[in-house]
Design a protein around this motif. Structure first.
Motif, PDB file in Angstrom:
ATOM      1  N   TYR A 291       0.832  -1.203   0.000  1.00 27.23           N
ATOM      2  CA  TYR A 291       0.000   0.000   0.000  1.00 27.23           C
ATOM      3  C   TYR A 291       0.868   1.255   0.000  1.00 27.23           C
ATOM      4  O   TYR A 291       0.598   2.227  -0.721  1.00 27.23           O
ATOM      5  CB  TYR A 291      -0.925   0.008   1.216  1.00 27.23           C
ATOM      6  CG  TYR A 291      -2.033  -1.016   1.195  1.00 27.23           C
ATOM      7  CD1 TYR A 291      -2.405  -1.642   0.007  1.00 27.23           C
ATOM      8  CD2 TYR A 291      -2.715  -1.361   2.364  1.00 27.23           C
ATOM      9  CE1 TYR A 291      -3.420  -2.584  -0.017  1.00 27.23           C
ATOM     10  CE2 TYR A 291      -3.739  -2.303   2.343  1.00 27.23           C
ATOM     11  CZ  TYR A 291      -4.079  -2.915   1.151  1.00 27.23           C
ATOM     12  OH  TYR A 291      -5.088  -3.845   1.132  1.00 27.23           O
TER      13      TYR A 291
ATOM     14  N   ILE B  44       2.466   1.864  -3.451  1.00 30.74           N
ATOM     15  CA  ILE B  44       1.483   2.324  -4.443  1.00 30.74           C
ATOM     16  C   ILE B  44       1.135   3.791  -4.215  1.00 30.74           C
ATOM     17  O   ILE B  44       1.174   4.621  -5.136  1.00 30.74           O
ATOM     18  CB  ILE B  44       0.216   1.457  -4.374  1.00 30.74           C
ATOM     19  CG1 ILE B  44       0.521   0.029  -4.828  1.00 30.74           C
ATOM     20  CG2 ILE B  44      -0.895   2.060  -5.243  1.00 30.74           C
ATOM     21  CD1 ILE B  44      -0.635  -0.931  -4.626  1.00 30.74           C
ATOM     22  N   VAL B  45       0.810   4.128  -2.979  1.00 30.19           N
ATOM     23  CA  VAL B  45       0.433   5.506  -2.664  1.00 30.19           C
ATOM     24  C   VAL B  45       1.618   6.448  -2.862  1.00 30.19           C
ATOM     25  O   VAL B  45       1.469   7.562  -3.380  1.00 30.19           O
ATOM     26  CB  VAL B  45      -0.087   5.589  -1.219  1.00 30.19           C
ATOM     27  CG1 VAL B  45      -0.294   7.042  -0.802  1.00 30.19           C
ATOM     28  CG2 VAL B  45      -1.399   4.826  -1.092  1.00 30.19           C
TER      29      VAL B  45
ATOM     30  N   LEU C  36       2.084   7.218  -6.619  1.00 29.86           N
ATOM     31  CA  LEU C  36       1.016   8.072  -7.140  1.00 29.86           C
ATOM     32  C   LEU C  36       1.157   9.514  -6.653  1.00 29.86           C
ATOM     33  O   LEU C  36       0.985  10.466  -7.424  1.00 29.86           O
ATOM     34  CB  LEU C  36      -0.346   7.501  -6.732  1.00 29.86           C
ATOM     35  CG  LEU C  36      -0.726   6.162  -7.367  1.00 29.86           C
ATOM     36  CD1 LEU C  36      -2.050   5.655  -6.803  1.00 29.86           C
ATOM     37  CD2 LEU C  36      -0.819   6.296  -8.883  1.00 29.86           C
TER      38      LEU C  36
ATOM     39  N   CYS D 294       1.818  12.857  -9.053  1.00 26.36           N
ATOM     40  CA  CYS D 294       0.893  13.994  -9.083  1.00 26.36           C
ATOM     41  C   CYS D 294       1.586  15.296  -8.650  1.00 26.36           C
ATOM     42  O   CYS D 294       1.398  16.347  -9.280  1.00 26.36           O
ATOM     43  CB  CYS D 294      -0.303  13.725  -8.179  1.00 26.36           C
ATOM     44  SG  CYS D 294      -1.369  12.373  -8.743  1.00 26.36           S
TER      45      CYS D 294
ATOM     46  N   VAL E  92      -6.241   3.714   0.289  1.00 26.23           N
ATOM     47  CA  VAL E  92      -5.468   3.461  -0.931  1.00 26.23           C
ATOM     48  C   VAL E  92      -6.356   3.619  -2.166  1.00 26.23           C
ATOM     49  O   VAL E  92      -5.957   4.227  -3.167  1.00 26.23           O
ATOM     50  CB  VAL E  92      -4.837   2.056  -0.883  1.00 26.23           C
ATOM     51  CG1 VAL E  92      -4.150   1.739  -2.216  1.00 26.23           C
ATOM     52  CG2 VAL E  92      -3.843   1.955   0.260  1.00 26.23           C
ATOM     53  N   LYS E  93      -7.568   3.085  -2.112  1.00 27.53           N
ATOM     54  CA  LYS E  93      -8.504   3.215  -3.237  1.00 27.53           C
ATOM     55  C   LYS E  93      -8.855   4.675  -3.495  1.00 27.53           C
ATOM     56  O   LYS E  93      -8.942   5.110  -4.645  1.00 27.53           O
ATOM     57  CB  LYS E  93      -9.766   2.406  -2.958  1.00 27.53           C
ATOM     58  CG  LYS E  93      -9.550   0.898  -2.946  1.00 27.53           C
ATOM     59  CD  LYS E  93     -10.827   0.149  -2.598  1.00 27.53           C
ATOM     60  CE  LYS E  93     -10.593  -1.349  -2.553  1.00 27.53           C
ATOM     61  NZ  LYS E  93     -11.808  -2.102  -2.163  1.00 27.53           N
TER      62      LYS E  93
ATOM     63  N   CYS F  62      -6.960   7.236  -2.768  1.00 27.30           N
ATOM     64  CA  CYS F  62      -5.767   7.855  -3.333  1.00 27.30           C
ATOM     65  C   CYS F  62      -5.622   7.530  -4.808  1.00 27.30           C
ATOM     66  O   CYS F  62      -5.275   8.403  -5.615  1.00 27.30           O
ATOM     67  CB  CYS F  62      -4.533   7.380  -2.560  1.00 27.30           C
ATOM     68  SG  CYS F  62      -2.979   8.048  -3.175  1.00 27.30           S
ATOM     69  N   VAL F  63      -5.895   6.298  -5.183  1.00 24.71           N
ATOM     70  CA  VAL F  63      -5.812   5.896  -6.592  1.00 24.71           C
ATOM     71  C   VAL F  63      -6.829   6.669  -7.428  1.00 24.71           C
ATOM     72  O   VAL F  63      -6.505   7.183  -8.515  1.00 24.71           O
ATOM     73  CB  VAL F  63      -6.043   4.376  -6.732  1.00 24.71           C
ATOM     74  CG1 VAL F  63      -6.174   3.994  -8.207  1.00 24.71           C
ATOM     75  CG2 VAL F  63      -4.906   3.594  -6.088  1.00 24.71           C
TER      76      VAL F  63
ATOM     77  N   SER G 190      -5.777  10.332  -7.695  1.00 23.62           N
ATOM     78  CA  SER G 190      -4.579  10.459  -8.527  1.00 23.62           C
ATOM     79  C   SER G 190      -4.929  10.352 -10.003  1.00 23.62           C
ATOM     80  O   SER G 190      -4.370  11.075 -10.840  1.00 23.62           O
ATOM     81  CB  SER G 190      -3.557   9.385  -8.145  1.00 23.62           C
ATOM     82  OG  SER G 190      -3.152   9.528  -6.800  1.00 23.62           O
ATOM     83  N   ILE G 191      -5.848   9.456 -10.343  1.00 24.04           N
ATOM     84  CA  ILE G 191      -6.281   9.338 -11.739  1.00 24.04           C
ATOM     85  C   ILE G 191      -6.931  10.628 -12.213  1.00 24.04           C
ATOM     86  O   ILE G 191      -6.683  11.096 -13.338  1.00 24.04           O
ATOM     87  CB  ILE G 191      -7.253   8.143 -11.884  1.00 24.04           C
ATOM     88  CG1 ILE G 191      -6.513   6.821 -11.651  1.00 24.04           C
ATOM     89  CG2 ILE G 191      -7.911   8.149 -13.260  1.00 24.04           C
ATOM     90  CD1 ILE G 191      -7.412   5.610 -11.654  1.00 24.04           C
TER      91      ILE G 191
END
Length: 281
Positions: free
Chosen positions: A19, A22-23, A26, A30, A145-146, A148-149, A152-153
């Motif tokens: 996690y 990944i974060v 991202l 950004c 995490v979700k 943040c994803v 970020s998108i």
């Protein structure tokens, strides 16, 4: 060396480390995309101001015992970003003065609230973790995490779709307005997006070190390249690489995550300065 790789492989099997990686990637991506614009517009310290606002909002959320404080912190930081943008255009309070007022005021009020309404026995540890991001990146939940994803998108898509507009208001905002571009609206969008990035980055490097994610990659890329596109791409690559390297070193060496990432970025900036001088010769 084999022992280090073995330890790293073992750590990577844990979900909280995955996690964090990944974060971290991202957030680094950004922050680097819009960091170039902020540096060129001489508005780099907006990261510090909004980071301290986020710290104050987090203190309020802790006092009120919110079950999910990220949405509250995000809302408050976005509102302050909009307020900061309009206040900075006031002739009585210039942009740098508005950032200083907001930064110092939010930091002081946040610490005061945490001191008066302490929810745990280790106030100093909680404050240190929040300010410097010592271990908070390793305590992320799957829901965070979700979120943040998803955010970020949205940030990356906004930068790609409005790249030409961002380029125009970065270098010549007056000309962009003269050609019919709604520069004020895009400035507002950028301020809101920076607020989103600040809130996401609090768990990675802490409130006091967030500006490093915005400033160092952009300045490092500017030492080597000259065009806006190449600087942005180089900034993104360097930011992601430094964040990954910093987190890996932190996991292996047991050092604070935020400080380690910033130290790696400082080393990368020094290397970029050397490469830039060699290329100019």
């Amino acid at each position: 060396m084999s022992a280090i790789m073995e330890n790293l492989t073992t750590y990577l099997q844990y979900p909280f480390v995955q996690y964090a990686l990944i974060v971290g990637v991202l957030i680094a991506l950004c922050s680097s995309l819009f960091g170039v614009t902020l540096v060129l517009k001489r508005f780099s310290f907006i990261g510090d101001g909004l980071a301290h606002v986020a710290f104050g909002a987090m203190a309020v959320a802790s006092v009120l015992n919110f079950s999910n404080n990220m949405f509250f912190i995000l809302l408050v930081t976005m509102l302050c970003a909009i307020l900061l943008l309009h206040t900075g255009q006031n002739t009585k309070i210039k942009g740098d003065a508005a950032i200083a007022m907001l930064s110092v005021g939010a930091l002081a009020v946040g610490y005061l609230l945490m001191h008066l309404f302490a929810t745990g026995p280790n106030l100093a540890g909680d404050v240190c973790s929040t300010l410097f991001g010592s271990t908070s990146i390793l305590t992320l939940t799957s829901g965070e995490v979700k979120l943040c994803v998803a955010l970020s998108i949205i940030v990356v898509c906004f930068f790609i779709f409005f790249y030409n507009k961002i380029f125009a208001i970065t270098f010549d905002e007056d000309f962009a307005k003269a050609t019919g571009s709604r520069a004020d609206l895009y400035n507002l969008f950028i301020a809101v997006i920076i607020a989103v990035i600040i809130v996401l980055a609090m768990n990675l490097v802490g409130s006091l070190l967030i500006s490093a994610l915005i400033i160092f990659p952009a300045l490092s890329a500017m030492r080597i390249f000259q065009t806006f596109f190449s600087v942005t791409v180089c900034s993104a690559v360097m930011s992601v690489s430094c964040s990954l390297g910093g987190m890996v070193l932190s996991v292996v060496g047991g050092t604070p995550v935020g400080a380690t990432i910033v130290a790696v970025q400082i080393a990368a900036f020094a290397a970029a300065c050397v490469v830039g001088k060699v290329l100019r010769r």
